[in-house]
Design an enzyme around this catalytic site. Structure first.
Site, short mmCIF file in Angstrom:
data_model
loop_
_atom_site.label_atom_id
_atom_site.label_comp_id
_atom_site.label_asym_id
_atom_site.label_seq_id
_atom_site.Cartn_x
_atom_site.Cartn_y
_atom_site.Cartn_z
N GLU A 3 7.00 3.74 11.83
CA GLU A 3 7.48 2.33 11.65
C GLU A 3 8.74 2.22 10.73
O GLU A 3 8.45 2.69 9.37
CB GLU A 3 6.80 1.10 12.25
CG GLU A 3 5.47 1.10 11.68
CD GLU A 3 5.04 -0.33 11.55
OE1 GLU A 3 5.24 -0.73 10.98
OE2 GLU A 3 4.52 0.03 12.82
N CYS B 281 13.03 -0.45 3.96
CA CYS B 281 11.11 -0.18 3.77
C CYS B 281 10.80 0.84 5.28
O CYS B 281 10.78 1.34 5.83
CB CYS B 281 10.37 -1.22 4.26
SG CYS B 281 8.36 -1.55 3.90
N CYS C 218 -2.13 6.97 6.87
CA CYS C 218 -2.43 7.26 5.51
C CYS C 218 -3.99 7.15 5.14
O CYS C 218 -5.21 6.42 5.60
CB CYS C 218 -2.15 5.23 5.12
SG CYS C 218 -1.83 5.46 3.24
N CYS D 161 -7.42 1.42 2.16
CA CYS D 161 -7.27 -0.66 2.22
C CYS D 161 -7.67 -1.36 3.36
O CYS D 161 -7.19 -0.69 4.66
CB CYS D 161 -6.19 -0.56 1.17
SG CYS D 161 -4.90 -0.28 0.14
N CYS E 78 -5.03 -3.11 5.28
CA CYS E 78 -4.03 -2.41 5.24
C CYS E 78 -3.48 -1.66 7.32
O CYS E 78 -4.49 -1.14 6.93
CB CYS E 78 -3.28 -1.44 4.46
SG CYS E 78 -1.91 -0.75 4.66
N CYS F 52 2.98 -3.45 6.83
CA CYS F 52 2.40 -2.14 7.49
C CYS F 52 1.71 -1.77 8.68
O CYS F 52 0.12 -2.17 8.69
CB CYS F 52 1.49 -2.35 6.47
SG CYS F 52 1.74 -0.74 4.64
N1 SAH Z 1 0.29 3.05 -0.41
C1 SAH Z 1 1.95 2.62 -1.06
C2 SAH Z 1 2.29 1.58 -0.08
C3 SAH Z 1 2.03 1.82 1.20
S1 SAH Z 1 1.06 -0.26 1.07
C4 SAH Z 1 0.59 1.39 -1.79
O1 SAH Z 1 -0.37 1.03 -1.95
O2 SAH Z 1 1.40 0.49 -2.87
C5 SAH Z 1 2.77 -1.88 0.44
C6 SAH Z 1 2.09 -2.80 0.16
O3 SAH Z 1 1.89 -3.06 1.76
C7 SAH Z 1 1.07 -3.00 -0.11
O4 SAH Z 1 1.29 -3.43 -1.63
C8 SAH Z 1 1.82 -5.37 -0.26
O5 SAH Z 1 2.34 -5.44 -0.61
C9 SAH Z 1 1.91 -4.60 1.94
N2 SAH Z 1 0.82 -4.69 2.86
C10 SAH Z 1 -0.08 -4.03 3.52
N3 SAH Z 1 -0.69 -4.47 3.84
C11 SAH Z 1 -0.11 -5.88 3.98
C12 SAH Z 1 -0.46 -7.10 5.00
N4 SAH Z 1 -2.29 -6.79 5.29
N5 SAH Z 1 -0.77 -8.54 4.11
C13 SAH Z 1 0.51 -8.42 3.62
N6 SAH Z 1 1.47 -6.94 2.89
C14 SAH Z 1 0.77 -6.02 2.91
#
Ligand code: SAH
Length: 347
Positions: A91, A104, A111, A115, A118, A332
């Protein structure tokens, strides 16, 4: 078949020369692809017939298919679900700001970082994306909107520094004046903090903005919500960020997802301030979203602003990220997750 998509000029010139065509034709082909959005070789009338025929028989332009397009109610955010040639899905999000379009980009399918908040990491890593597949995410939008792209954020699914070579190639293609001519300063790479790769990136001589997904003021909290961080102590990550700033002159951004009861106390804000020390940084506070199913909630707006005010009092530069496209699951991996669940249900 030779894929002519996302080739650097020297690569394409080389392909042409090896096959008996003059080098300057490479520039013409790039013009068709990237300026006129013509991808069908038969329509490239300025190329001589012999070259067109050779391209038809030996070359291809590999581009993903747009499966779904979703617009937020305020029309500020558009999200595309793309199907790649091997049947996997990614996406891409386009945010329409007053200053221009910002895209973006996803850098991997899935991944590996794990996390907890995420959606993109829930099924692990499927594979790296190629530079061409990253570039095609932008061109999917360009084909739909016919508008210039102002900036790029590598902040979609995947960990860009785990896919280093292809990401770097992609960044340089975006900067290429025959393609998008986007200034390095308008590109932001977001990483969960693969420390040795931050040092390597600092040496590349490309002044892109580095965004670090910090999300915690200490290792204990960070290890809990960002399991991959166990490999890199937070102090080492800050040292690498200082180095990046010194080497590139670019102020580093720290992303800090606020999760109620986990990292949102005033003590956490104070610890974060001390952790960053003298580093000139920007802190982007992001109330977590879309994580009710795993019982992670954002703090109240009051608590969010209290946290921000505490940092401001220490002289820190902070913003609270505007939530764009929440109702279209722009965070994400959430659109893909929903699409996959629906697909499963309908089988
Ligand atoms: N792997 C890289 C890029 C992907 S995640 C990294 O870790 O930076 C990038 C960003 O997505 C995170 O820093 C956060 O800003 C956002 N993100 C991911 N999941 C999220 C969620 N559940 N709520 C809000 N922001 C989220």
């Amino acid at each position: 078949m030779i894929n002519v998509w996302a080739r650097t000029l020297p690569e394409l010139e080389d392909i042409f020369k090896k096959n008996g065509f003059p080098r300057y034709r490479a520039k013409q082909l790039r013009d068709y692809l990237y300026k006129r959005f013509i991808f069908d070789f038969t329509e490239m009338k300025q190329l001589p017939k012999g070259l067109r025929e050779w391209l038809m028989n030996h070359a291809m332009v590999s581009k993903p298919q747009i499966i779904k397009e979703q617009k937020s109610d305020d029309k500020d955010t558009t999200k595309l679900l793309l199907k790649l040639e091997d049947g996997t899905f990614i996406e891409t999000v386009c945010m329409h700001h007053v200053y221009g379009n910002s895209i973006c980009i996803s850098t991997q399918v899935g991944c590996a970082m794990g996390c907890v908040f995420c959606a993109s990491t829930q099924n692990g890593l499927e594979r790296n994306l190629t530079a061409g597949e990253m570039l095609a995410q932008i061109y999917a939008f360009k084909e739909v909107f016919k508008q210039p792209i102002h900036s790029l954020v590598l902040m979609g699914a995947g960990e860009p520094l785990q896919n280093y070579e292809e990401v770097l190639k992609f960044i340089n293609l975006c900067h290429d004046e025959d393609l998008l001519n986007i200034s390095y300063r308008n590109m932001t790479l977001s990483t969960c903090g693969i420390v040795p790769r931050i040092y390597r990136l600092a040496e590349e001589g490309i002044p892109i903005t580095l965004a670090i997904s910090l999300h915690a003021p200490n290792d204990t909290i960070r290890n809990r919500i960002l399991p991959a961080s166990k490999m890199f102590p937070i102090q080492d990550l800050i040292k690498a960020s200082v180095y990046y700033f010194e080497k590139t002159g670019r102020r580093v951004t720290f992303e800090y997802i606020l999760i109620k009861g986990i990292n949102d106390s005033l003590e956490n804000a104070e610890e974060l301030h001390h952790l960053l020390g003298k580093l000139n940084a920007h802190i982007n506070l992001i109330p977590v979203n879309g994580t009710e199913h795993i019982q992670l909630y954002p703090p109240s707006m009051n608590q969010t602003f209290r946290f921000q005010r505490a940092l401001t009092k220490y002289g820190r530069n902070t913003t609270v990220r505007r939530q764009m496209g929440e109702e279209i699951q722009a965070a994400c991996g959430q659109l893909k997750r929903r699409f996959m669940q629906d697909a499963k249900l309908s089988h």
